[in-house]
Design a protein around this motif. Structure first.
Motif, short mmCIF file in Angstrom:
data_model
loop_
_atom_site.label_atom_id
_atom_site.label_comp_id
_atom_site.label_asym_id
_atom_site.label_seq_id
_atom_site.Cartn_x
_atom_site.Cartn_y
_atom_site.Cartn_z
N LEU A 1 0.83 -1.21 0.00
CA LEU A 1 0.00 0.00 0.00
C LEU A 1 0.86 1.26 0.00
CD1 LEU A 1 -2.85 -1.06 2.47
CD2 LEU A 1 -2.90 -1.04 -0.04
N GLY A 2 1.96 1.24 0.73
CA GLY A 2 2.87 2.38 0.74
C GLY A 2 3.51 2.66 -0.60
N SER A 3 3.63 1.63 -1.42
CA SER A 3 4.26 1.80 -2.73
C SER A 3 3.43 2.66 -3.68
CB SER A 3 4.54 0.43 -3.38
OG SER A 3 3.34 -0.18 -3.82
N PHE A 4 2.18 2.90 -3.33
CA PHE A 4 1.32 3.77 -4.15
C PHE A 4 1.62 5.24 -3.89
CE2 PHE A 4 -0.94 -0.16 -4.52
CZ PHE A 4 -1.60 -0.09 -5.74
N ARG A 5 2.41 5.53 -2.89
CA ARG A 5 2.68 6.91 -2.49
C ARG A 5 3.19 7.77 -3.65
NH1 ARG A 5 5.87 7.04 2.66
NH2 ARG A 5 3.81 6.57 3.45
N ASN A 6 4.00 7.20 -4.52
CA ASN A 6 4.56 7.94 -5.65
C ASN A 6 3.99 7.48 -6.98
OD1 ASN A 6 6.28 9.60 -4.05
ND2 ASN A 6 7.60 7.82 -3.79
N GLN A 7 2.88 6.77 -6.93
CA GLN A 7 2.20 6.25 -8.12
C GLN A 7 1.06 7.20 -8.48
OE1 GLN A 7 3.00 3.39 -9.68
NE2 GLN A 7 1.25 3.09 -10.99
N ALA A 8 0.96 7.57 -9.74
CA ALA A 8 -0.12 8.45 -10.19
C ALA A 8 -1.20 7.62 -10.86
CB ALA A 8 0.42 9.50 -11.15
N ASP A 9 -2.41 7.70 -10.32
CA ASP A 9 -3.54 6.98 -10.91
C ASP A 9 -4.84 7.57 -10.40
OD1 ASP A 9 -4.65 5.11 -12.62
OD2 ASP A 9 -3.51 3.45 -11.76
N PHE A 10 -5.90 7.35 -11.14
CA PHE A 10 -7.22 7.79 -10.72
C PHE A 10 -7.70 6.93 -9.55
CE2 PHE A 10 -7.25 9.43 -15.12
CZ PHE A 10 -7.52 10.76 -14.84
N HIS A 11 -8.58 7.48 -8.73
CA HIS A 11 -9.08 6.78 -7.55
C HIS A 11 -9.65 5.41 -7.91
CE1 HIS A 11 -8.44 10.59 -5.78
NE2 HIS A 11 -9.68 11.04 -5.71
N GLU A 12 -10.44 5.37 -8.96
CA GLU A 12 -11.09 4.12 -9.36
C GLU A 12 -10.07 3.06 -9.73
OE1 GLU A 12 -13.77 7.63 -10.43
OE2 GLU A 12 -11.64 7.18 -10.60
#
Length: 151
Positions: free
Chosen positions: A81-92
């Motif tokens: 889950l922490g790896s999403f910190r620098n990931q760009a994506d839409f909420h969906e």
């Protein structure tokens, strides 16, 4: 630790993965795979980036699953889950991707994820995904996150 020699992150320093694709979700055996029960993980401080502006987005995630033979090891889930910190994506896309990755790794009887996204631009977005109908007889409590209401 010797009871779970295959775990590479628990009990050791483990850096935050560079991306969700590089994150390793580790599993442990379910001690009672015949029992029907619910496992819940709550991540009230989940962060990712807006793919348009690069600004941070924040969500309260609630992940519920009914396991079969595998349980997700919680430290590996935190790192994933922490790896999403620098990931760009839409909420969906982000919410569904987390659910799908967990299903692929765990092969649970059933899984659902609620993504309760905090407002940006004055509009909250809540995203819900599940694998299908929950198993009959599974105790399924409310996720406990109230919908956003302005002040």
């Amino acid at each position: 630790m010797s009871r779970y020699p295959r775990l590479r992150q628990l009990g050791r320093p483990a850096p935050l993965p560079a991306s969700p694709d590089k994150a390793v979700l580790e599993v442990v055996p379910n001690p009672d795979p015949k029992a029907l029960y619910l496992v819940r993980f709550t991540a009230p401080e989940f962060t990712t980036l807006c793919p348009m502006t690069g600004q941070p987005d924040f969500a309260h995630l609630v992940i519920d699953y009914a396991p079969r033979s595998r349980l997700v090891e919680s430290k590996s889930l935190k790192l994933f889950l922490g790896s999403f910190r620098n990931q760009a994506d839409f909420h969906e896309a982000c919410t569904v991707a987390i659910g799908q990755r967990l299903v692929k790794t765990l092969r649970p009887r059933w899984l659902r994820i609620g993504g309760y996204w905090y407002p940006r631009g004055g509009m909250p977005i809540d995203v819900f995904w599940q694998t299908g109908q929950p198993p009959k007889g599974l105790w399924l409590p409310d996720q406990g996150v109230t919908g956003y209401r302005g002040r």
